[in-house]
Design a protein around this motif. Sequence first.
Motif, short mmCIF file in Angstrom:
data_model
loop_
_atom_site.label_atom_id
_atom_site.label_comp_id
_atom_site.label_asym_id
_atom_site.label_seq_id
_atom_site.Cartn_x
_atom_site.Cartn_y
_atom_site.Cartn_z
N ILE A 36 0.85 -1.19 0.00
CA ILE A 36 0.00 0.00 0.00
C ILE A 36 0.88 1.25 0.00
N GLY A 37 1.96 1.22 0.79
CA GLY A 37 2.90 2.34 0.80
C GLY A 37 3.57 2.54 -0.55
N LEU A 38 3.92 1.43 -1.19
CA LEU A 38 4.53 1.52 -2.53
C LEU A 38 3.54 2.12 -3.53
N ALA A 39 2.26 1.74 -3.41
CA ALA A 39 1.24 2.31 -4.30
C ALA A 39 1.13 3.83 -4.08
N ALA A 40 1.20 4.26 -2.83
CA ALA A 40 1.12 5.70 -2.54
C ALA A 40 2.33 6.44 -3.13
N ILE A 41 3.51 5.84 -3.03
CA ILE A 41 4.70 6.48 -3.58
C ILE A 41 4.64 6.55 -5.10
N ILE A 42 4.10 5.52 -5.74
CA ILE A 42 3.95 5.53 -7.20
C ILE A 42 2.96 6.62 -7.63
N ILE A 43 1.84 6.74 -6.91
CA ILE A 43 0.87 7.79 -7.22
C ILE A 43 1.51 9.16 -6.97
N LEU A 60 -9.56 10.99 -8.98
CA LEU A 60 -8.88 10.05 -9.85
C LEU A 60 -7.65 9.47 -9.15
N GLN A 61 -6.95 10.31 -8.42
CA GLN A 61 -5.77 9.83 -7.70
C GLN A 61 -6.16 8.76 -6.67
N LEU A 62 -7.25 8.97 -5.95
CA LEU A 62 -7.70 7.99 -4.95
C LEU A 62 -8.11 6.68 -5.61
N VAL A 63 -8.82 6.77 -6.73
CA VAL A 63 -9.24 5.55 -7.43
C VAL A 63 -8.02 4.78 -7.94
N LEU A 64 -7.07 5.49 -8.54
CA LEU A 64 -5.85 4.83 -9.03
C LEU A 64 -5.04 4.25 -7.87
N PHE A 65 -4.99 4.97 -6.76
CA PHE A 65 -4.27 4.46 -5.59
C PHE A 65 -4.90 3.17 -5.09
N ALA A 66 -6.22 3.15 -4.98
CA ALA A 66 -6.91 1.95 -4.48
C ALA A 66 -6.67 0.77 -5.43
N GLY A 67 -6.81 1.01 -6.72
CA GLY A 67 -6.58 -0.07 -7.68
C GLY A 67 -5.15 -0.56 -7.67
N ALA A 69 -2.99 -0.31 -5.20
CA ALA A 69 -2.72 -0.99 -3.92
C ALA A 69 -3.20 -2.44 -3.97
N ILE A 70 -4.37 -2.67 -4.55
CA ILE A 70 -4.90 -4.03 -4.66
C ILE A 70 -4.02 -4.87 -5.59
N VAL A 71 -3.66 -4.32 -6.74
CA VAL A 71 -2.82 -5.05 -7.69
C VAL A 71 -1.46 -5.39 -7.07
N LEU A 72 -0.84 -4.41 -6.40
CA LEU A 72 0.46 -4.67 -5.79
C LEU A 72 0.38 -5.66 -4.64
N ALA A 75 0.07 -9.06 -6.27
CA ALA A 75 1.35 -9.40 -6.90
C ALA A 75 2.40 -9.75 -5.85
N GLY A 76 2.43 -8.99 -4.76
CA GLY A 76 3.37 -9.28 -3.68
C GLY A 76 3.07 -10.59 -3.00
N ARG A 77 1.80 -10.88 -2.81
CA ARG A 77 1.42 -12.16 -2.20
C ARG A 77 1.84 -13.32 -3.09
N ARG A 78 1.64 -13.17 -4.38
CA ARG A 78 2.04 -14.23 -5.31
C ARG A 78 3.56 -14.40 -5.35
N PHE A 79 4.27 -13.27 -5.32
CA PHE A 79 5.73 -13.30 -5.39
C PHE A 79 6.33 -13.92 -4.13
N TYR A 80 5.77 -13.58 -2.97
CA TYR A 80 6.32 -14.06 -1.71
C TYR A 80 5.63 -15.30 -1.17
N SER A 81 4.72 -15.88 -1.93
CA SER A 81 4.03 -17.07 -1.44
C SER A 81 5.01 -18.24 -1.36
N ASP A 82 4.62 -19.25 -0.61
CA ASP A 82 5.47 -20.43 -0.42
C ASP A 82 5.66 -21.12 -1.77
N LYS A 83 6.91 -21.29 -2.14
CA LYS A 83 7.22 -21.84 -3.46
C LYS A 83 7.74 -23.27 -3.33
N GLY A 84 6.88 -24.17 -2.88
CA GLY A 84 7.29 -25.56 -2.87
C GLY A 84 7.60 -26.08 -1.48
#
Length: 151
Positions: A36-43, A60-67, A69-72, A75-84
């Motif tokens: 969420i912090g990374l999304a805020a810094i990108i916005i 528009l900034q709030l809508v883009l931030f929310a979207g 934040a959800i995408v990141l 993506a972060g959950r998928r990247f850091y999920s248990d891999k095997g």
Amino acid sequence: MLASLFSTLGPWSWWIFGIVLLAAELLAPGVFLVWIGLAAIIIGALSLLLWEAAFWAWQLQLVLFAGLAIVLAFAGRRFYSDKGESDQPLLNRRGESLVGRTATLHEPIREGRGRIHLDDTWWPVIGPDLPAGTRVRVISAEGRDVRVEAA
């Protein structure tokens, strides 16, 4: 109130918000506020570029931030999920770690039950009736019991 905060701080409000969220992640780690912090810094970075554009309203900034934040977060959950599997998959399954090992029966197996000594533990065994002193091989683990056969 929110609109006046955005107009007063300008694009830096997103940077401040992002840094506050990253600091909160340090206080309460869970690898969630990072995204969420990374999304805020990108916005905030986009706001530095687009602040004067007519379409770049705070809504528009709030809508883009929310979207974002959800995408990141996903993506972060998928990247850091248990891999095997773990490098020690039988670590907390001690009985299963004995499969394939051989031992000598300490007590004879009578009516399908007996006992062996492996490492530092006495294990109750299940198997065919065999006399004490017979070499047996562990073929499976069933709860606290291990199933054996003549080696």
